[in-house]
Design a protein around this motif. Structure first.
Motif, mmCIF file in Angstrom:
data_model
loop_
_atom_site.group_PDB
_atom_site.id
_atom_site.type_symbol
_atom_site.label_atom_id
_atom_site.label_comp_id
_atom_site.label_asym_id
_atom_site.label_seq_id
_atom_site.Cartn_x
_atom_site.Cartn_y
_atom_site.Cartn_z
ATOM 1 N N ASP A 127 -6.159 1.171 8.641
ATOM 2 C CA ASP A 127 -6.327 0.299 7.470
ATOM 3 C C ASP A 127 -7.390 0.789 6.496
ATOM 4 O O ASP A 127 -7.576 0.204 5.439
ATOM 5 N N GLN A 128 -8.104 1.864 6.844
ATOM 6 C CA GLN A 128 -9.119 2.425 5.949
ATOM 7 C C GLN A 128 -8.649 3.731 5.295
ATOM 8 O O GLN A 128 -9.469 4.529 4.843
ATOM 9 N N ASP A 129 -7.338 3.941 5.244
ATOM 10 C CA ASP A 129 -6.782 5.174 4.690
ATOM 11 C C ASP A 129 -6.835 5.154 3.163
ATOM 12 O O ASP A 129 -6.204 4.312 2.532
ATOM 13 N N PRO A 130 -7.567 6.096 2.534
ATOM 14 C CA PRO A 130 -7.614 6.124 1.067
ATOM 15 C C PRO A 130 -6.453 6.891 0.444
ATOM 16 O O PRO A 130 -6.223 6.795 -0.758
ATOM 17 N N PHE A 131 -5.711 7.685 1.229
ATOM 18 C CA PHE A 131 -4.620 8.488 0.691
ATOM 19 C C PHE A 131 -3.299 7.737 0.666
ATOM 20 O O PHE A 131 -2.576 7.753 -0.332
ATOM 21 N N THR A 132 -2.941 7.111 1.764
ATOM 22 C CA THR A 132 -1.737 6.285 1.824
ATOM 23 C C THR A 132 -2.155 4.893 2.280
ATOM 24 O O THR A 132 -1.913 4.507 3.423
ATOM 25 N N PRO A 133 -2.804 4.141 1.402
ATOM 26 C CA PRO A 133 -3.344 2.829 1.790
ATOM 27 C C PRO A 133 -2.244 1.826 2.103
ATOM 28 O O PRO A 133 -1.115 1.931 1.604
ATOM 29 N N LEU A 134 -2.595 0.860 2.929
ATOM 30 C CA LEU A 134 -1.640 -0.180 3.311
ATOM 31 C C LEU A 134 -1.084 -0.932 2.110
ATOM 32 O O LEU A 134 0.071 -1.365 2.111
ATOM 33 N N ASP A 135 -1.897 -1.109 1.075
ATOM 34 C CA ASP A 135 -1.439 -1.873 -0.088
ATOM 35 C C ASP A 135 -0.774 -0.992 -1.134
ATOM 36 O O ASP A 135 -0.431 -1.460 -2.221
ATOM 37 N N GLY A 136 -0.566 0.286 -0.822
ATOM 38 C CA GLY A 136 0.159 1.168 -1.721
ATOM 39 C C GLY A 136 1.657 1.095 -1.455
ATOM 40 O O GLY A 136 2.106 0.464 -0.493
ATOM 41 N N PRO A 137 2.470 1.740 -2.280
ATOM 42 C CA PRO A 137 3.931 1.660 -2.126
ATOM 43 C C PRO A 137 4.427 2.122 -0.760
ATOM 44 O O PRO A 137 5.292 1.480 -0.164
#
Length: 396
Positions: A337-347
């Motif tokens: 949940d701390q991923d800045p590249f493929t974040p959870l709230d991204g497409p």
């Protein structure tokens, strides 16, 4: 992992708020018996359609869904501590395979460690992300190899595999490499486990495998799957839209060899790599000198610059959104949940989050306090879910 892409847009990303949030340091987990024949008390099994599982250090809500069998409590080896392979041992034991009678591909194989493995389980093939290599799995290989053979491969252009000048790197080429590796080296259906762009290569391979009369892929594990070979694939994410002009500028500059060389030299400096890794890992203690060297050493090799330029400026490749519906295999998706590249709230994150509600073969879990590389960031959390899931797969 998108080390190169992250560096190229670091300044603009920071100013736009596209950076990971600080992650709290979790309390240590209780350690169950390493050969337990039942799930530890802090792991529960649930069957709820469409639920997104939240994974914490003390409790794992793990939903096991199998179309072939009813819900059951499974025997599994679940450990919160991992035996870490030394990088030197991985190098000494690695093997070479000639792909298409031309390219030398580096791979590692670990036979099952348990003499009394209860049943014949499918082999596992570990596929790293951008900038990484086989040693990025050093915290996982021994744990995963208790009851089944584990392979790990350096994709073409990475690690100790060839980095041919003039080669056009694409997601389809890597997927073809994986399928040929399964056919010629593994020689039996296997479970593909990938991280980042390695996950996407696994998705493409599995999609193609499902169209064959004798499939080569028996299961799929995706760790923070990327939406493409580079960030230009995620055009629907407002964070990418903010820096898209910068990405186009970087592409233009990287096509000028002197400029590309200067950028790459800056990218592969140890301090730069450390800062990037710290920004994409939830557990900062996992970013040590060994990890920095794992990323840096292959970048110093011949052909590394050409591979870097080709990958960053090349086509993003097929979208996982279009490929996933074609795959009927058991699929486990784990997401930090701390991923800045493929974040959870991204497409891409939103798409994978929604999959369990429509695809019965998909299990999805969120890993709290974890970044873009869950298997190396907090391997114990990954193993707590992955091992029971593997135990539930049909025998080969």
């Amino acid at each position: 992992m998108y080390v190169a892409t992250r560096i190229s847009v670091a300044g603009a990303a920071a100013s736009s708020g596209f950076s990971p949030s600080p992650s709290p340091s979790p309390s240590p987990s209780p350690s169950p018996s390493p050969r337990s024949h039942s799930l530890p008390p802090y792991i529960t099994l649930q069957r709820r359609r469409g639920q997104v599982n939240q994974v914490g250090v003390y409790r794992v809500n793990h939903r096991i869904r199998s179309p072939r069998r009813p819900l059951q409590v499974l025997s599994a080896v679940v450990s919160t501590s991992e035996e870490v392979l030394e990088v030197s041992e991985i190098k000494e034991r690695s093997r070479k395979w000639l792909w298409r009678d031309r390219y030398s591909i580096n791979y590692f194989v670990q036979p099952p460690l348990a003499e009394d493995s209860g049943r014949c389980r499918p082999p596992l093939v570990l596929v790293h992300g951008f900038g990484a290599s086989i040693p990025h799995w050093r915290r996982n290989i021994t744990t995963l190899a208790q009851d089944q053979t584990v392979y790990a491969i350096d994709l073409l252009g990475f690690g100790a595999s060839d980095k041919p000048e003039g080669f056009m790197y694409t997601m389809e080429a890597w997927a073809g490499l994986l399928l040929d590796f399964l056919n010629e080296v593994v020689q039996e259906p296997a479970v593909l486990i990938g991280n980042s762009v390695g996950s996407l290569a696994c998705v493409i391979s599995a999609s193609e495998s499902c169209q064959r009369s004798q499939p080569l892929v028996s299961g799929l594990v995706l760790l923070n799957c990327s939406g493409g070979m580079n960030n230009k694939a995620i055009v629907d994410d407002w964070r990418i839209k903010l820096v898209l002009p910068l990405l186009w500028l970087v592409d233009f500059l990287l096509n000028k060899k002197p400029i590309a060389s200067a950028i790459f030299e800056r990218v592969k400096q140890r301090e730069t790599l450390r800062n990037v890794l710290l920004s994409v890992y939830g557990c900062k203690e996992s970013v040590d000198d060994t990890l920095v060297e794992i990323i840096k050493e292959p970048a110093d090799g011949e052909g590394a610059l050409a591979a870097f330029v080709s990958i960053v400026t090349g086509p993003p490749g097929p979208s996982p959104v279009k490929l996933m519906p074609r795959i009927s295999l058991p699929i486990l998706v784990l997401w930090g949940d701390q991923d800045p590249f493929t974040p959870l709230d991204g497409p891409v994150g939103k798409y994978f989050t929604s999959l369990p509600s429509t695809c019965k073969n998909v299990t999805f879990s969120v890993l709290n306090g974890v970044g873009h590389c869950p298997h190396d960031d907090r391997p114990s959390l990954v193993h707590q879910i992955l091992l029971p899931w593997l135990a539930d797969l049909p025998p080969t």
